[in-house]
Scaffold this active site. Structure first.
Site, mmCIF file in Angstrom:
data_model
loop_
_atom_site.group_PDB
_atom_site.id
_atom_site.type_symbol
_atom_site.label_atom_id
_atom_site.label_comp_id
_atom_site.label_asym_id
_atom_site.label_seq_id
_atom_site.Cartn_x
_atom_site.Cartn_y
_atom_site.Cartn_z
ATOM 1 N N HIS A 140 50.299 94.090 -11.969
ATOM 2 C CA HIS A 140 49.200 94.875 -12.533
ATOM 3 C C HIS A 140 47.883 94.564 -11.818
ATOM 4 C CE1 HIS A 140 49.563 90.950 -14.213
ATOM 5 N NE2 HIS A 140 48.609 91.064 -15.097
ATOM 6 N N ASP A 196 39.919 92.879 -17.025
ATOM 7 C CA ASP A 196 40.467 92.522 -18.321
ATOM 8 C C ASP A 196 41.952 92.848 -18.274
ATOM 9 O OD1 ASP A 196 39.912 91.375 -20.895
ATOM 10 O OD2 ASP A 196 40.473 93.290 -21.753
ATOM 11 N N ASP A 213 31.251 88.257 -25.795
ATOM 12 C CA ASP A 213 32.357 88.665 -26.672
ATOM 13 C C ASP A 213 33.031 89.867 -26.047
ATOM 14 O OD1 ASP A 213 31.850 86.738 -28.485
ATOM 15 O OD2 ASP A 213 30.565 88.002 -29.746
ATOM 16 N N THR A 268 35.081 85.999 -13.689
ATOM 17 C CA THR A 268 36.142 85.354 -14.466
ATOM 18 C C THR A 268 36.093 83.857 -14.230
ATOM 19 O OG1 THR A 268 38.518 85.166 -14.871
ATOM 20 C CG2 THR A 268 37.873 85.718 -12.645
HETATM 21 P P1 IMP Z 1 41.576 88.070 -20.131
HETATM 22 O O1 IMP Z 1 40.994 86.861 -19.486
HETATM 23 O O2 IMP Z 1 40.839 88.540 -21.339
HETATM 24 O O3 IMP Z 1 41.851 89.168 -19.142
HETATM 25 O O4 IMP Z 1 42.972 87.561 -20.729
HETATM 26 C C1 IMP Z 1 44.148 87.880 -20.178
HETATM 27 C C2 IMP Z 1 45.288 87.178 -20.896
HETATM 28 O O5 IMP Z 1 46.436 88.024 -20.763
HETATM 29 C C3 IMP Z 1 45.643 85.870 -20.208
HETATM 30 O O6 IMP Z 1 45.080 84.769 -20.839
HETATM 31 C C4 IMP Z 1 47.158 85.853 -20.301
HETATM 32 O O7 IMP Z 1 47.532 85.352 -21.549
HETATM 33 C C5 IMP Z 1 47.529 87.332 -20.245
HETATM 34 N N1 IMP Z 1 47.750 87.760 -18.834
HETATM 35 C C6 IMP Z 1 46.975 88.598 -18.092
HETATM 36 N N2 IMP Z 1 47.453 88.724 -16.840
HETATM 37 C C7 IMP Z 1 48.530 87.934 -16.785
HETATM 38 C C8 IMP Z 1 49.427 87.619 -15.717
HETATM 39 O O8 IMP Z 1 49.304 88.053 -14.567
HETATM 40 N N3 IMP Z 1 50.421 86.768 -16.047
HETATM 41 C C9 IMP Z 1 50.580 86.245 -17.287
HETATM 42 N N4 IMP Z 1 49.754 86.483 -18.291
HETATM 43 C C10 IMP Z 1 48.734 87.330 -18.054
#
Ligand code: IMP
Length: 206
Positions: free
Chosen positions: A187, A71, A42, A7
């Site tokens: 989570h 994710d 993607d 990440t």
């Molecule tokens: P990922 O990088 O595709 O997992 O995107 C996750 C997106 O979900 C983030 O950019 C946030 O907008 C939202 N998100 C995921 N986890 C959190 C959290 O712990 N707090 C607030 N937003 C979250």
């Protein structure tokens, strides 16, 4: 044991490292590898699980070592689970992470306008996956963090939608929790503790 986390989000790295480092895992983020890293793939999956798997396999193959990918996103009941897997780019792909978060949160407030409190249930979801360069998936875990969508932001910790996830049992939002408190309930904290449990107690290795 060394674990590379796929990440570029420094908040996620901090949250995952806070759980795994005290257990003796050496957590290395992509930016700390000290070598060129391919751009993010993607994420065409329709579930968090699919997207975590895609990311873990892609980076494991590219880097030639085991990779942990996560994710995550927000599911809002009144929006039929949206933004879901589209949480990061719900209001567009332009701008910095902070710009996107601000636009996403404005869209959330607009989408929830007029919806009564008893219909504002929501949750953060996080799935994690460890894959190796041969494409094998060794561990998959999931964690959820339930709350209610607030109509005003509160708190300065965390990132993304944190200022809008109200936690009734705490009387505060996710962004008002300290990093340790968030990890104890969140989570991501749940998913990563389950992953550590499987690595240690079930002797899963590669
Ligand atoms: P990922 O990088 O595709 O997992 O995107 C996750 C997106 O979900 C983030 O950019 C946030 O907008 C939202 N998100 C995921 N986890 C959190 C959290 O712990 N707090 C607030 N937003 C979250």
């Amino acid at each position: 044991m060394r674990i590379v986390i796929a990440t570029g989000n420094p908040h996620k790295v901090d949250e995952i490292r806070a759980v795994l480092a005290p257990m003796g895992f050496a957590v290395v983020s992509l930016s700390e590898l000290g070598r060129p890293v391919p751009a993010e793939p993607d994420e065409p999956g329709s579930t968090f699980e699919e997207n975590a798997r895609i990311k873990a396999r892609y980076y494991a193959a590219a880097l030639g070592e085991a990779v942990l990918a996560d994710d995550s996103g927000l599911e809002v009941d009144a929006l039929q689970g949206a933004p879901g897997v589209h949480s990061a780019y719900w209001a567009g792909t332009e701008g910095s992470r902070a710009d996107r978060d601000a636009r996403n949160n404005a869209k959330l407030v607009g989408s929830m306008r007029g919806i009564p409190v008893e219909q504002r249930g929501a949750r953060f979801v996080c799935t994690m996956c460890i894959a190796t360069p041969d494409g094998m998936v060794h561990i998959e875990t999931r964690g959820e963090f339930d709350g209610v969508i607030a109509d005003e932001p509160r708190g300065a910790h965390g990132f993304g939608y944190d200022p809008y996830l109200w936690l009734p049992e705490r009387g505060m939002t996710s962004a008002e929790l300290s990093p340790d408190e968030k990890n104890a309930m969140s989570h991501r904290g749940r998913a990563v503790r389950r992953l550590a449990y499987l690595l240690i107690h079930k002797r899963i290795s590669w």
